[in-house]
Design a protein around this motif. Structure first.
Motif, PDB file in Angstrom:
ATOM      1  N   PRO A  62       0.777  -1.233   0.000  1.00 42.82           N
ATOM      2  CA  PRO A  62       0.000   0.000   0.000  1.00 42.82           C
ATOM      3  C   PRO A  62       0.813   1.290   0.000  1.00 42.82           C
ATOM      4  O   PRO A  62       0.425   2.258  -0.655  1.00 42.82           O
ATOM      5  CB  PRO A  62      -0.865  -0.095   1.254  1.00 42.82           C
ATOM      6  N   ALA A  63       1.926   1.359   0.716  1.00 37.20           N
ATOM      7  CA  ALA A  63       2.666   2.626   0.826  1.00 37.20           C
ATOM      8  C   ALA A  63       3.119   3.171  -0.525  1.00 37.20           C
ATOM      9  O   ALA A  63       2.829   4.331  -0.853  1.00 37.20           O
ATOM     10  CB  ALA A  63       3.836   2.487   1.793  1.00 37.20           C
ATOM     11  N   PRO A  64       3.818   2.396  -1.366  1.00 36.91           N
ATOM     12  CA  PRO A  64       4.223   2.969  -2.658  1.00 36.91           C
ATOM     13  C   PRO A  64       3.038   3.231  -3.587  1.00 36.91           C
ATOM     14  O   PRO A  64       3.101   4.143  -4.423  1.00 36.91           O
ATOM     15  CB  PRO A  64       5.186   1.933  -3.241  1.00 36.91           C
ATOM     16  N   ILE A  65       1.969   2.473  -3.443  1.00 37.58           N
ATOM     17  CA  ILE A  65       0.779   2.728  -4.264  1.00 37.58           C
ATOM     18  C   ILE A  65       0.163   4.067  -3.866  1.00 37.58           C
ATOM     19  O   ILE A  65      -0.152   4.902  -4.722  1.00 37.58           O
ATOM     20  CB  ILE A  65      -0.249   1.584  -4.131  1.00 37.58           C
ATOM     21  N   ILE A  66       0.004   4.303  -2.579  1.00 34.89           N
ATOM     22  CA  ILE A  66      -0.582   5.558  -2.101  1.00 34.89           C
ATOM     23  C   ILE A  66       0.299   6.746  -2.491  1.00 34.89           C
ATOM     24  O   ILE A  66      -0.206   7.773  -2.961  1.00 34.89           O
ATOM     25  CB  ILE A  66      -0.813   5.496  -0.575  1.00 34.89           C
ATOM     26  N   LEU A  67       1.612   6.610  -2.327  1.00 34.67           N
ATOM     27  CA  LEU A  67       2.522   7.690  -2.728  1.00 34.67           C
ATOM     28  C   LEU A  67       2.475   7.926  -4.239  1.00 34.67           C
ATOM     29  O   LEU A  67       2.546   9.069  -4.702  1.00 34.67           O
ATOM     30  CB  LEU A  67       3.941   7.388  -2.268  1.00 34.67           C
ATOM     31  N   GLY A  68       2.333   6.856  -5.007  1.00 31.95           N
ATOM     32  CA  GLY A  68       2.213   6.991  -6.465  1.00 31.95           C
ATOM     33  C   GLY A  68       0.927   7.697  -6.864  1.00 31.95           C
ATOM     34  O   GLY A  68       0.919   8.538  -7.774  1.00 31.95           O
ATOM     35  N   ILE A  69      -0.172   7.372  -6.189  1.00 35.13           N
ATOM     36  CA  ILE A  69      -1.450   8.045  -6.458  1.00 35.13           C
ATOM     37  C   ILE A  69      -1.314   9.533  -6.140  1.00 35.13           C
ATOM     38  O   ILE A  69      -1.755  10.387  -6.919  1.00 35.13           O
ATOM     39  CB  ILE A  69      -2.595   7.410  -5.638  1.00 35.13           C
ATOM     40  N   LEU A  70      -0.680   9.852  -5.015  1.00 37.35           N
ATOM     41  CA  LEU A  70      -0.489  11.252  -4.624  1.00 37.35           C
ATOM     42  C   LEU A  70       0.348  12.003  -5.662  1.00 37.35           C
ATOM     43  O   LEU A  70      -0.033  13.092  -6.103  1.00 37.35           O
ATOM     44  CB  LEU A  70       0.171  11.323  -3.242  1.00 37.35           C
ATOM     45  N   ALA A  71       1.468  11.415  -6.074  1.00 35.45           N
ATOM     46  CA  ALA A  71       2.343  12.080  -7.045  1.00 35.45           C
ATOM     47  C   ALA A  71       1.634  12.280  -8.388  1.00 35.45           C
ATOM     48  O   ALA A  71       1.681  13.371  -8.980  1.00 35.45           O
ATOM     49  CB  ALA A  71       3.619  11.257  -7.242  1.00 35.45           C
ATOM     50  N   ALA A  72       0.956  11.248  -8.875  1.00 37.54           N
ATOM     51  CA  ALA A  72       0.256  11.347 -10.163  1.00 37.54           C
ATOM     52  C   ALA A  72      -0.868  12.371 -10.097  1.00 37.54           C
ATOM     53  O   ALA A  72      -1.061  13.158 -11.032  1.00 37.54           O
ATOM     54  CB  ALA A  72      -0.293   9.982 -10.567  1.00 37.54           C
ATOM     55  N   THR A  73      -1.600  12.378  -8.989  1.00 35.59           N
ATOM     56  CA  THR A  73      -2.720  13.309  -8.842  1.00 35.59           C
ATOM     57  C   THR A  73      -2.227  14.743  -8.760  1.00 35.59           C
ATOM     58  O   THR A  73      -2.793  15.638  -9.394  1.00 35.59           O
ATOM     59  CB  THR A  73      -3.561  12.943  -7.602  1.00 35.59           C
ATOM     60  N   LEU A  74      -1.179  14.981  -7.977  1.00 32.42           N
ATOM     61  CA  LEU A  74      -0.627  16.337  -7.892  1.00 32.42           C
ATOM     62  C   LEU A  74      -0.196  16.847  -9.260  1.00 32.42           C
ATOM     63  O   LEU A  74      -0.508  17.980  -9.637  1.00 32.42           O
ATOM     64  CB  LEU A  74       0.547  16.380  -6.915  1.00 32.42           C
ATOM     65  N   ALA A  75       0.510  16.018 -10.017  1.00 39.53           N
ATOM     66  CA  ALA A  75       0.965  16.428 -11.346  1.00 39.53           C
ATOM     67  C   ALA A  75      -0.209  16.669 -12.279  1.00 39.53           C
ATOM     68  O   ALA A  75      -0.285  17.710 -12.965  1.00 39.53           O
ATOM     69  CB  ALA A  75       1.903  15.365 -11.927  1.00 39.53           C
TER      70      ALA A  75
ATOM     71  N   ALA B  13       7.258  -1.969 -14.143  1.00 39.69           N
ATOM     72  CA  ALA B  13       8.209  -1.131 -13.416  1.00 39.69           C
ATOM     73  C   ALA B  13       7.964  -1.371 -11.937  1.00 39.69           C
ATOM     74  O   ALA B  13       7.137  -2.192 -11.567  1.00 39.69           O
ATOM     75  CB  ALA B  13       7.997   0.335 -13.788  1.00 39.69           C
ATOM     76  N   GLY B  14       8.642  -0.627 -11.105  1.00 39.33           N
ATOM     77  CA  GLY B  14       8.395  -0.753  -9.675  1.00 39.33           C
ATOM     78  C   GLY B  14       6.970  -0.340  -9.341  1.00 39.33           C
ATOM     79  O   GLY B  14       6.261   0.252 -10.158  1.00 39.33           O
ATOM     80  N   VAL B  15       6.545  -0.635  -8.128  1.00 38.38           N
ATOM     81  CA  VAL B  15       5.177  -0.346  -7.694  1.00 38.38           C
ATOM     82  C   VAL B  15       4.879   1.148  -7.800  1.00 38.38           C
ATOM     83  O   VAL B  15       3.849   1.549  -8.350  1.00 38.38           O
ATOM     84  CB  VAL B  15       4.955  -0.844  -6.243  1.00 38.38           C
ATOM     85  N   PHE B  16       5.771   1.990  -7.305  1.00 39.45           N
ATOM     86  CA  PHE B  16       5.560   3.439  -7.322  1.00 39.45           C
ATOM     87  C   PHE B  16       5.449   3.954  -8.758  1.00 39.45           C
ATOM     88  O   PHE B  16       4.497   4.662  -9.093  1.00 39.45           O
ATOM     89  CB  PHE B  16       6.693   4.154  -6.573  1.00 39.45           C
ATOM     90  N   VAL B  17       6.407   3.606  -9.596  1.00 40.94           N
ATOM     91  CA  VAL B  17       6.416   4.095 -10.989  1.00 40.94           C
ATOM     92  C   VAL B  17       5.194   3.581 -11.748  1.00 40.94           C
ATOM     93  O   VAL B  17       4.554   4.330 -12.494  1.00 40.94           O
ATOM     94  CB  VAL B  17       7.733   3.691 -11.699  1.00 40.94           C
ATOM     95  N   THR B  18       4.861   2.324 -11.557  1.00 39.81           N
ATOM     96  CA  THR B  18       3.677   1.749 -12.199  1.00 39.81           C
ATOM     97  C   THR B  18       2.425   2.523 -11.798  1.00 39.81           C
ATOM     98  O   THR B  18       1.582   2.842 -12.639  1.00 39.81           O
ATOM     99  CB  THR B  18       3.530   0.263 -11.816  1.00 39.81           C
ATOM    100  N   THR B  19       2.315   2.832 -10.506  1.00 37.66           N
ATOM    101  CA  THR B  19       1.149   3.572 -10.018  1.00 37.66           C
ATOM    102  C   THR B  19       1.107   4.982 -10.597  1.00 37.66           C
ATOM    103  O   THR B  19       0.046   5.430 -11.053  1.00 37.66           O
ATOM    104  CB  THR B  19       1.152   3.624  -8.477  1.00 37.66           C
ATOM    105  N   VAL B  20       2.239   5.675 -10.593  1.00 37.57           N
ATOM    106  CA  VAL B  20       2.278   7.042 -11.131  1.00 37.57           C
ATOM    107  C   VAL B  20       1.857   7.051 -12.597  1.00 37.57           C
ATOM    108  O   VAL B  20       0.988   7.835 -13.001  1.00 37.57           O
ATOM    109  CB  VAL B  20       3.681   7.683 -10.962  1.00 37.57           C
TER     110      VAL B  20
END
Length: 190
Positions: A34-47, A99-106
């Motif tokens: 969950p942590a990298p997914i949530i951070l990825g959602i935050l980064a993608a949404t902000l951008a 890709a990694g979880v974070f990058v995939t999510t972003v």
């Protein structure tokens, strides 16, 4: 504060059952991190929403006050109707990069949000309130309110929410904003 609260509330409601929330469920089931997914959602949404907010600010400067009020009123009414149409996530949208979880999510979230109702709502809300930071912060918080539980609880939560009711409330809020924008035109001209 009004711009932040309205933006957060409208997007949180509109996001329930949206394709990006479905994507959050898929990511949670696939990666179980969950942590990298949530951070990825935050980064993608902000951008994504910063880009949408910039477009909303630009439109505000481009259009005169009368045309802007008409465009906003009609846009919010269209968003109300669009909110009532259930989203589906087709197979091409569910294909995620390797890709990694974070990058995939972003990448997945940024792409899914392009032209989505919450991105368009961010454009309209920024133009309505003339408050770039408050609207982008609010719409981002709204996305997180809707998607973090999807990541943390997964599919168990999706079946318990009255999605039609939530979409009806979001549609009513969009319709109200549209009517207010159009009514303000009559008051402003009167």
């Amino acid at each position: 504060m009004e711009a932040f609260l309205v933006s957060a509330g409208v997007v949180a409601l509109a996001e329930i059952g949206d394709k990006t929330q479905l994507l959050a469920f898929i990511l949670a089931a696939r990666f179980r991190r969950p942590a990298p997914i949530i951070l990825g959602i935050l980064a993608a949404t902000l951008a994504n929403h910063a880009l949408a907010g910039a477009v909303g600010s630009w439109i505000t400067q481009l259009l005169g006050p009368t045309v802007l009020r008409v465009v906003l009123g009609v846009s919010f009414l269209a968003m109300a109707a669009w909110t009532l149409v259930p989203d589906r996530l087709d197979e091409s949208q569910a294909k995620l990069p390797h890709a990694g979880v974070f990058v995939t999510t972003v990448i997945g979230f940024f792409a899914a949000e392009m032209g989505d109702k919450t991105q368009i709502a961010t454009v309209a809300l920024t133009a309505q309130f003339h408050a770039f930071v408050a609207v982008v912060a609010g719409t981002t918080v709204g996305m997180m309110i809707a998607n973090v539980p999807a990541v943390l609880v997964g599919g168990k939560l999706a079946h318990r929410l009255p999605i039609r009711l939530v979409h009806g409330i979001a549609a009513a809020v969009f319709a109200f904003l549209g009517i207010v924008a159009l009514a303000s035109l009559a008051v402003w001209r009167g």
